[in-house]
Design an enzyme around this catalytic site. Structure first.
Site, PDB file in Angstrom:
ATOM      1  N   SER A 106       0.838  -1.206   0.000  1.00 23.75           N
ATOM      2  CA  SER A 106       0.000   0.000   0.000  1.00 23.75           C
ATOM      3  C   SER A 106       0.866   1.246   0.000  1.00 23.75           C
ATOM      4  CB  SER A 106      -0.899   0.010   1.242  1.00 23.75           C
ATOM      5  OG  SER A 106      -1.417   1.309   1.424  1.00 23.75           O
ATOM      6  N   HIS A 110      -1.233  -1.403  -4.145  1.00 26.90           N
ATOM      7  CA  HIS A 110      -2.490  -1.050  -3.479  1.00 26.90           C
ATOM      8  C   HIS A 110      -2.574   0.476  -3.334  1.00 26.90           C
ATOM      9  CE1 HIS A 110      -5.874  -2.102  -0.734  1.00 26.90           C
ATOM     10  NE2 HIS A 110      -5.492  -1.046  -0.033  1.00 26.90           N
ATOM     11  N   ASP A 156      -4.876   3.552  -1.965  1.00 26.03           N
ATOM     12  CA  ASP A 156      -5.934   3.875  -0.995  1.00 26.03           C
ATOM     13  C   ASP A 156      -6.522   5.255  -1.239  1.00 26.03           C
ATOM     14  OD1 ASP A 156      -6.053   1.649   0.939  1.00 26.03           O
ATOM     15  OD2 ASP A 156      -3.950   2.149   1.290  1.00 26.03           O
ATOM     16  N   MET A 198      -9.154   8.087  -0.093  1.00 27.35           N
ATOM     17  CA  MET A 198      -9.961   8.537   1.056  1.00 27.35           C
ATOM     18  C   MET A 198     -10.531   9.910   0.751  1.00 27.35           C
ATOM     19  SD  MET A 198      -7.329   7.562   4.074  1.00 27.35           S
ATOM     20  CE  MET A 198      -6.523   5.949   4.103  1.00 27.35           C
ATOM     21  N   HIS A 236      -8.442   0.782  -3.691  1.00 28.82           N
ATOM     22  CA  HIS A 236      -9.327   0.607  -2.529  1.00 28.82           C
ATOM     23  C   HIS A 236     -10.013   1.937  -2.251  1.00 28.82           C
ATOM     24  CE1 HIS A 236      -9.392  -0.219   2.142  1.00 28.82           C
ATOM     25  NE2 HIS A 236     -10.603  -0.139   1.628  1.00 28.82           N
ATOM     26  N   MET A 284     -12.196   4.247  -0.214  1.00 30.00           N
ATOM     27  CA  MET A 284     -12.819   4.512   1.091  1.00 30.00           C
ATOM     28  C   MET A 284     -13.550   5.832   0.925  1.00 30.00           C
ATOM     29  SD  MET A 284      -9.598   3.292   3.400  1.00 30.00           S
ATOM     30  CE  MET A 284      -8.486   3.367   1.996  1.00 30.00           C
ATOM     31  N   MET A 299     -10.741  -5.766   6.482  1.00 33.89           N
ATOM     32  CA  MET A 299      -9.928  -4.740   7.148  1.00 33.89           C
ATOM     33  C   MET A 299      -9.430  -5.259   8.499  1.00 33.89           C
ATOM     34  SD  MET A 299      -9.825  -2.320   4.965  1.00 33.89           S
ATOM     35  CE  MET A 299      -8.816  -1.213   5.971  1.00 33.89           C
ATOM     36  N   ASP A 356      -6.160  -6.177   4.986  1.00 31.43           N
ATOM     37  CA  ASP A 356      -5.575  -4.835   4.852  1.00 31.43           C
ATOM     38  C   ASP A 356      -5.568  -4.135   6.209  1.00 31.43           C
ATOM     39  OD1 ASP A 356      -4.772  -2.324   4.008  1.00 31.43           O
ATOM     40  OD2 ASP A 356      -6.619  -1.889   2.889  1.00 31.43           O
ATOM     41  N   GLY A 404      -2.439  -3.317   9.466  1.00 32.10           N
ATOM     42  CA  GLY A 404      -1.770  -3.992  10.586  1.00 32.10           C
ATOM     43  C   GLY A 404      -1.116  -5.306  10.210  1.00 32.10           C
ATOM     44  N   GLY A 430       1.252  -1.738   4.119  1.00 34.55           N
ATOM     45  CA  GLY A 430       1.735  -0.390   3.857  1.00 34.55           C
ATOM     46  C   GLY A 430       3.040  -0.135   4.576  1.00 34.55           C
TER      47      GLY A 430
END
Ligand code: DX5
Ligand code: ZN
Length: 216
Positions: A6, A31, A33, A35, A65, A67, A136, A174, A176, A197
């Protein structure tokens, strides 16, 4: 094990170079992301950055992805900008089948994501239409948070349901995901695709981190 680094944790002054390093080391995709400051608190990056990566990274698979509150409104633009896989959240208030129709009409793969407080079963009505399910491991919105172990139960539930139906979407996780701790746990619970990430882009050696993930 497939790995999708990510770029949320990348050094944006060297974005293309760092993606190239990850891909050359064996990353299966990148990946991306998105937002919108509404579905989640943060704002990340969007269409012009995706277009640059599409132009600069050759045939690399771009795993986007979303969000965002309105995936139905923005899916065409992200497909046009070069998303190969387009994932949005099952928590959306948009018509999920309509978004899947848009993605499939463009000939791309669709994903649905489940946030930590949403049960895995929420995606079951659409499971047969998905290239991937994105579980997630953290509340969506930022990198570098710690992993919520409820994601492991969801991976197991999804693995069992996919086996029952005889289907094989990627089971992706995705947030942690770390080498030496949560990544092997996810693999054991049925994940086939790990999104990482900070574990990749904050590692002292990006290529080495990617190789270690792929060996899982
Ligand atoms: C979180 C994003 C993730 C994020 C993961 O909302 O969807 O892709 O980059 O970051 P790490 O791997 O650092 O938890
Ligand atoms: Zn993500």
């Amino acid at each position: 094990m497939k790995i999708s680094p990510s770029i949320l944790s990348a050094d944006f002054t060297r974005l293309g170079e760092q993606c190239r390093t990850a891909l050359d080391a064996g990353a299966d995709m990148i990946h991306f992301d998105v937002m919108d400051g509404h579905f989640v608190e943060n704002i990340s990056f969007g269409l012009p950055v995706l277009r640059s990566l599409r132009n600069g990274l050759g045939s690399a698979v771009l795993d986007v992805h979303l969000m965002i509150t309105h995936p139905l409104k923005y899916a065409p633009a992200f497909l046009d900008a070069g998303a190969d896989l387009l994932t949005f959240h099952v928590e959306t208030e948009d018509d999920i089948d309509a978004v899947l129709d848009v993605i499939h009409a463009a000939g791309r793969g669709a994903g649905l994501s489940v946030s930590p407080n949403t049960p895995a079963e929420a995606v079951f009505p659409w499971l047969d239409r998905l290239a991937l399910v994105l579980v997630m491991g953290v509340e969506p919105g930022q990198g570098g948070q710690s992993f919520d172990p409820r994601a492991l139960d969801k991976l197991r539930a999804l693995r069992a349901e996919c086996a029952r139906r005889g289907i094989h979407p990627d089971l992706s996780v995705d947030g942690g995901v770390k080498l030496g701790s949560t990544a092997p746990q996810c693999a054991q619970a049925g994940a086939t695709l790990l999104v990482a990430g900070s574990a990749v882009f904050c590692a002292p050696d990006i290529a080495r981190a990617v190789r270690e993930f792929r060996q899982l």
